[in-house]
Design a protein around this motif. Structure first.
Motif, PDB file in Angstrom:
ATOM      1  N   SER A   1       0.751  -1.219  -0.013  1.00  0.00           N
ATOM      2  CA  SER A   1      -0.163  -0.116  -0.111  1.00  0.00           C
ATOM      3  C   SER A   1       0.892   1.384  -0.054  1.00  0.00           C
ATOM      4  CB  SER A   1      -0.796   0.016   1.430  1.00  0.00           C
ATOM      5  OG  SER A   1      -0.106   0.170   2.455  1.00  0.00           O
ATOM      6  N   ALA A   2       0.311   2.462  -0.549  1.00  0.00           N
ATOM      7  CA  ALA A   2       1.320   3.550  -0.920  1.00  0.00           C
ATOM      8  C   ALA A   2       0.285   4.791  -0.791  1.00  0.00           C
ATOM      9  CB  ALA A   2       1.873   3.507  -2.336  1.00  0.00           C
ATOM     10  N   ALA A   3       1.012   5.691  -0.522  1.00  0.00           N
ATOM     11  CA  ALA A   3       0.420   7.042  -0.278  1.00  0.00           C
ATOM     12  C   ALA A   3       1.370   8.261  -1.124  1.00  0.00           C
ATOM     13  CB  ALA A   3       0.316   7.460   1.142  1.00  0.00           C
ATOM     14  N   ASP A   4       0.710   9.213  -1.650  1.00  0.00           N
ATOM     15  CA  ASP A   4       1.438  10.256  -2.357  1.00  0.00           C
ATOM     16  C   ASP A   4       0.918  11.502  -1.283  1.00  0.00           C
ATOM     17  OD1 ASP A   4       2.359  12.364  -3.706  1.00  0.00           O
ATOM     18  OD2 ASP A   4       1.475  11.793  -5.544  1.00  0.00           O
ATOM     19  N   LEU A   5       1.583  12.170  -0.614  1.00  0.00           N
ATOM     20  CA  LEU A   5       1.532  13.341   0.284  1.00  0.00           C
ATOM     21  C   LEU A   5       1.664  14.615  -0.497  1.00  0.00           C
ATOM     22  CD1 LEU A   5       3.200  11.996   3.655  1.00  0.00           C
ATOM     23  CD2 LEU A   5       1.040  11.339   2.290  1.00  0.00           C
ATOM     24  N   GLY A   6       0.579  15.304  -0.729  1.00  0.00           N
ATOM     25  CA  GLY A   6       0.778  16.583  -1.376  1.00  0.00           C
ATOM     26  C   GLY A   6       0.700  16.234  -2.783  1.00  0.00           C
ATOM     27  N   ALA A   7      -0.296  15.346  -3.319  1.00  0.00           N
ATOM     28  CA  ALA A   7      -0.190  15.238  -4.717  1.00  0.00           C
ATOM     29  C   ALA A   7      -0.385  15.964  -5.685  1.00  0.00           C
ATOM     30  CB  ALA A   7      -1.168  13.648  -4.861  1.00  0.00           C
ATOM     31  N   GLY A   8      -0.743  17.095  -5.709  1.00  0.00           N
ATOM     32  CA  GLY A   8      -1.140  18.031  -6.750  1.00  0.00           C
ATOM     33  C   GLY A   8      -2.123  17.438  -7.940  1.00  0.00           C
ATOM     34  N   TYR A   9      -1.689  17.863  -9.131  1.00  0.00           N
ATOM     35  CA  TYR A   9      -2.715  17.174 -10.248  1.00  0.00           C
ATOM     36  C   TYR A   9      -2.459  15.559 -10.378  1.00  0.00           C
ATOM     37  CZ  TYR A   9       1.180  17.975 -13.307  1.00  0.00           C
ATOM     38  OH  TYR A   9       2.457  18.217 -14.284  1.00  0.00           O
ATOM     39  N   GLY A  10      -1.253  14.911  -9.674  1.00  0.00           N
ATOM     40  CA  GLY A  10      -1.327  13.525  -9.544  1.00  0.00           C
ATOM     41  C   GLY A  10      -0.001  13.278 -10.489  1.00  0.00           C
ATOM     42  N   TYR A  11       1.114  13.805 -10.691  1.00  0.00           N
ATOM     43  CA  TYR A  11       2.242  13.506 -11.307  1.00  0.00           C
ATOM     44  C   TYR A  11       2.769  12.344 -10.869  1.00  0.00           C
ATOM     45  CZ  TYR A  11       6.882  13.486 -13.532  1.00  0.00           C
ATOM     46  OH  TYR A  11       8.044  12.918 -14.011  1.00  0.00           O
ATOM     47  N   LEU A  12       3.367  12.605  -9.394  1.00  0.00           N
ATOM     48  CA  LEU A  12       4.036  11.570  -8.705  1.00  0.00           C
ATOM     49  C   LEU A  12       3.269  10.358  -8.595  1.00  0.00           C
ATOM     50  CD1 LEU A  12       6.087  13.393  -6.084  1.00  0.00           C
ATOM     51  CD2 LEU A  12       6.996  11.847  -7.986  1.00  0.00           C
ATOM     52  N   SER A  13       1.976  10.339  -8.402  1.00  0.00           N
ATOM     53  CA  SER A  13       0.967   9.191  -8.131  1.00  0.00           C
ATOM     54  C   SER A  13       1.085   8.516  -9.453  1.00  0.00           C
ATOM     55  CB  SER A  13      -0.446   9.516  -7.898  1.00  0.00           C
ATOM     56  OG  SER A  13      -0.476  10.051  -6.724  1.00  0.00           O
ATOM     57  N   ASP A  14       1.088   9.078 -10.657  1.00  0.00           N
ATOM     58  CA  ASP A  14       1.107   8.359 -12.080  1.00  0.00           C
ATOM     59  C   ASP A  14       2.444   7.618 -12.171  1.00  0.00           C
ATOM     60  OD1 ASP A  14       0.060   8.143 -14.834  1.00  0.00           O
ATOM     61  OD2 ASP A  14       2.053   8.991 -14.962  1.00  0.00           O
TER      62      ASP A  14
ATOM     63  N   ALA B   1      -4.357  18.837   0.037  1.00  0.00           N
ATOM     64  CA  ALA B   1      -5.315  19.721   0.791  1.00  0.00           C
ATOM     65  C   ALA B   1      -5.944  20.694   0.114  1.00  0.00           C
ATOM     66  CB  ALA B   1      -4.437  20.559   1.563  1.00  0.00           C
ATOM     67  N   GLU B   2      -5.539  20.892  -1.357  1.00  0.00           N
ATOM     68  CA  GLU B   2      -6.292  21.496  -2.421  1.00  0.00           C
ATOM     69  C   GLU B   2      -7.297  20.759  -3.002  1.00  0.00           C
ATOM     70  OE1 GLU B   2      -7.931  24.100  -4.156  1.00  0.00           O
ATOM     71  OE2 GLU B   2      -6.616  25.044  -2.970  1.00  0.00           O
ATOM     72  N   HIS B   3      -8.452  21.135  -2.904  1.00  0.00           N
ATOM     73  CA  HIS B   3      -9.673  20.224  -3.486  1.00  0.00           C
ATOM     74  C   HIS B   3      -9.587  20.646  -5.044  1.00  0.00           C
ATOM     75  CE1 HIS B   3     -13.816  18.970  -4.454  1.00  0.00           C
ATOM     76  NE2 HIS B   3     -13.670  18.167  -3.534  1.00  0.00           N
ATOM     77  N   ARG B   4      -9.344  21.523  -5.574  1.00  0.00           N
ATOM     78  CA  ARG B   4      -9.157  21.862  -6.954  1.00  0.00           C
ATOM     79  C   ARG B   4      -7.949  20.972  -7.648  1.00  0.00           C
ATOM     80  NH1 ARG B   4      -7.140  26.105  -8.292  1.00  0.00           N
ATOM     81  NH2 ARG B   4      -8.196  26.877  -9.987  1.00  0.00           N
ATOM     82  N   ALA B   5      -7.067  20.610  -6.653  1.00  0.00           N
ATOM     83  CA  ALA B   5      -5.962  20.018  -7.341  1.00  0.00           C
ATOM     84  C   ALA B   5      -6.627  18.214  -7.292  1.00  0.00           C
ATOM     85  CB  ALA B   5      -4.592  19.935  -6.567  1.00  0.00           C
ATOM     86  N   LEU B   6      -7.003  18.015  -6.028  1.00  0.00           N
ATOM     87  CA  LEU B   6      -7.789  16.557  -6.028  1.00  0.00           C
ATOM     88  C   LEU B   6      -8.507  16.235  -7.118  1.00  0.00           C
ATOM     89  CD1 LEU B   6      -7.039  14.246  -4.086  1.00  0.00           C
ATOM     90  CD2 LEU B   6      -9.343  15.044  -3.038  1.00  0.00           C
ATOM     91  N   GLN B   7      -9.502  16.995  -7.502  1.00  0.00           N
ATOM     92  CA  GLN B   7     -10.276  16.634  -8.819  1.00  0.00           C
ATOM     93  C   GLN B   7      -9.720  16.416  -9.825  1.00  0.00           C
ATOM     94  OE1 GLN B   7     -12.739  16.097  -6.175  1.00  0.00           O
ATOM     95  NE2 GLN B   7     -13.958  16.395  -8.087  1.00  0.00           N
ATOM     96  N   LEU B   8      -8.428  17.069 -10.056  1.00  0.00           N
ATOM     97  CA  LEU B   8      -7.567  16.980 -11.142  1.00  0.00           C
ATOM     98  C   LEU B   8      -7.084  15.609 -11.208  1.00  0.00           C
ATOM     99  CD1 LEU B   8      -6.000  20.313 -11.664  1.00  0.00           C
ATOM    100  CD2 LEU B   8      -7.703  19.561 -13.008  1.00  0.00           C
ATOM    101  N   ALA B   9      -6.527  15.279  -9.832  1.00  0.00           N
ATOM    102  CA  ALA B   9      -5.657  13.956  -9.930  1.00  0.00           C
ATOM    103  C   ALA B   9      -6.713  12.756 -10.215  1.00  0.00           C
ATOM    104  CB  ALA B   9      -5.243  14.067  -8.329  1.00  0.00           C
ATOM    105  N   LYS B  10      -7.875  12.867  -9.622  1.00  0.00           N
ATOM    106  CA  LYS B  10      -9.099  11.835  -9.780  1.00  0.00           C
ATOM    107  C   LYS B  10      -9.062  11.564 -11.302  1.00  0.00           C
ATOM    108  CE  LYS B  10     -12.120  12.442  -5.992  1.00  0.00           C
ATOM    109  NZ  LYS B  10     -13.639  12.761  -5.685  1.00  0.00           N
TER     110      LYS B  10
END
Length: 321
Positions: free
Chosen positions: A205-218, A235-244
């Motif tokens: 199991s992994a976690a990306d802390l402060g993921a932004g638009y999802g570059y590191l998660s990808d 923490a920024e909802h606008r960024a989390l929606q992009l990551a989704k």
């Protein structure tokens, strides 16, 4: 509770001084709390704030807060629209234009900015959109406001600026992003360096802390089938929606959990792998290495025995110790 906030105090100056009359028919975009706002705690003020720490502070102070205005409120017209514009100018201009969609005819759009963060430029932008404006100065900040009249609003500029904050494809279509998100239109150099050094045999199991638009998660999920689940913390909802949106392609092979969450308050689970390019700025441009240090502390508390933290940071930040 937060103490003083010069910009927020200046934003409320026209009401305190009697230049403007308060109305309970009000909405506050990019709202945040300080002692200056406490006087409005019993007022019917709707606050929109997409940054989780600020949202939680407003809620503790008794305000009604949402990350994005609900449809019923978004279609409602207000007498007063308060704005604390962000630093990113396209995002700020889009916010000014959006305010026009929320304001009653003759209602007041009012904003405040510190002098060293572009007050005069944004004051000029509000004037371009709404016509005649009023201005006051205090605390090395400027507050400026305009009445919203259909005959004075520049409709072509409003239409243009409304589009400035919309999500769009970047990096030849690999991701979508929007102004105001960290490194919104590029790959951050530090994140690219970390992605380059992530080993292929990471598991669990992994976690990306402060993921932004999802570059590191990808990057973490690409070619790493050993990763079973990923928690995307932002923490920024606008960024989390992009990551989704950007990570949806991985959901058939990995369980992904999207967490609108303040990492500095602790994580929701324990993990085998944590990756992070922690933020080191808060409001303004002053370095805040305490935020990154807190990310490291929280990661240490949240790793399972034998777990790994993969972190990248600017050389000058005091993290290694």
């Amino acid at each position: 509770m937060k103490g003083t906030d010069d910009v927020l105090e200046t934003l409320l100056l026209p009401f305190v001084s009697g230049r403007l009359q308060w109305s309970n028919d009000a909405v506050f975009l990019r709202a945040r709390f300080s002692s200056a706002l406490a006087q409005l705690a019993n007022k019917e003020l709707i606050c929109e704030q997409s940054f989780k720490p600020e949202t939680e502070t407003l809620e503790r102070a008794g305000f009604s807060v949402t990350s994005t205005l609900q449809e019923s409120d978004a279609q409602r017209k207000f007498q007063i629209v308060l704005i604390l514009p962000p630093r990113q100018r396209d995002e700020a201009r889009a916010l000014f234009a959006r305010a026009k969609t929320l304001i009653k005819e003759g209602g007041i759009v009012i904003a405040a900015v510190s002098n060293n963060e572009g007050a005069r430029s944004l004051e000029s932008d509000l004037e371009k959109l709404y016509g005649n404006i009023n201005t006051l100065s205090k605390n090395k900040c400027r507050v400026f406001w305009a009445a919203s009249n259909s005959n004075s609003v520049n409709q072509p500029i409003q239409d243009e600026w409304l589009s400035l904050d919309r999500a769009r494809s970047i990096l030849n279509g690999k991701f979508i992003s929007r102004p105001g998100v960290f490194a919104w239109d590029r790959v951050d150099v530090a994140s690219a360096l970390l992605a380059q050094h992530l080993p292929d045999n990471l598991q669990g199991s992994a976690a990306d802390l402060g993921a932004g638009y999802g570059y590191l998660s990808d990057a973490l999920l690409t070619k790493r089938p050993g990763i079973t689940t990923l928690a995307v913390y932002e923490a920024e909802h606008r960024a989390l929606q992009l990551a989704k949106a950007n990570l949806a392609k991985h959901e058939s092979q990995h369980h992904i959990h999207y967490c609108w969450h303040d990492v500095t308050s602790g994580l929701l689970e324990h993990y085998d792998v944590i990756v992070t390019n922690p933020p080191f700025h808060a409001q303004g441009s002053i370095d805040r290495p305490d935020i990154g240090r807190r990310f490291i502390t929280i990661a240490a508390q949240s790793l399972r025995p034998g777990g790994q933290l993969w972190l990248v940071a600017n050389r000058h930040l005091p993290y290694e110790a």
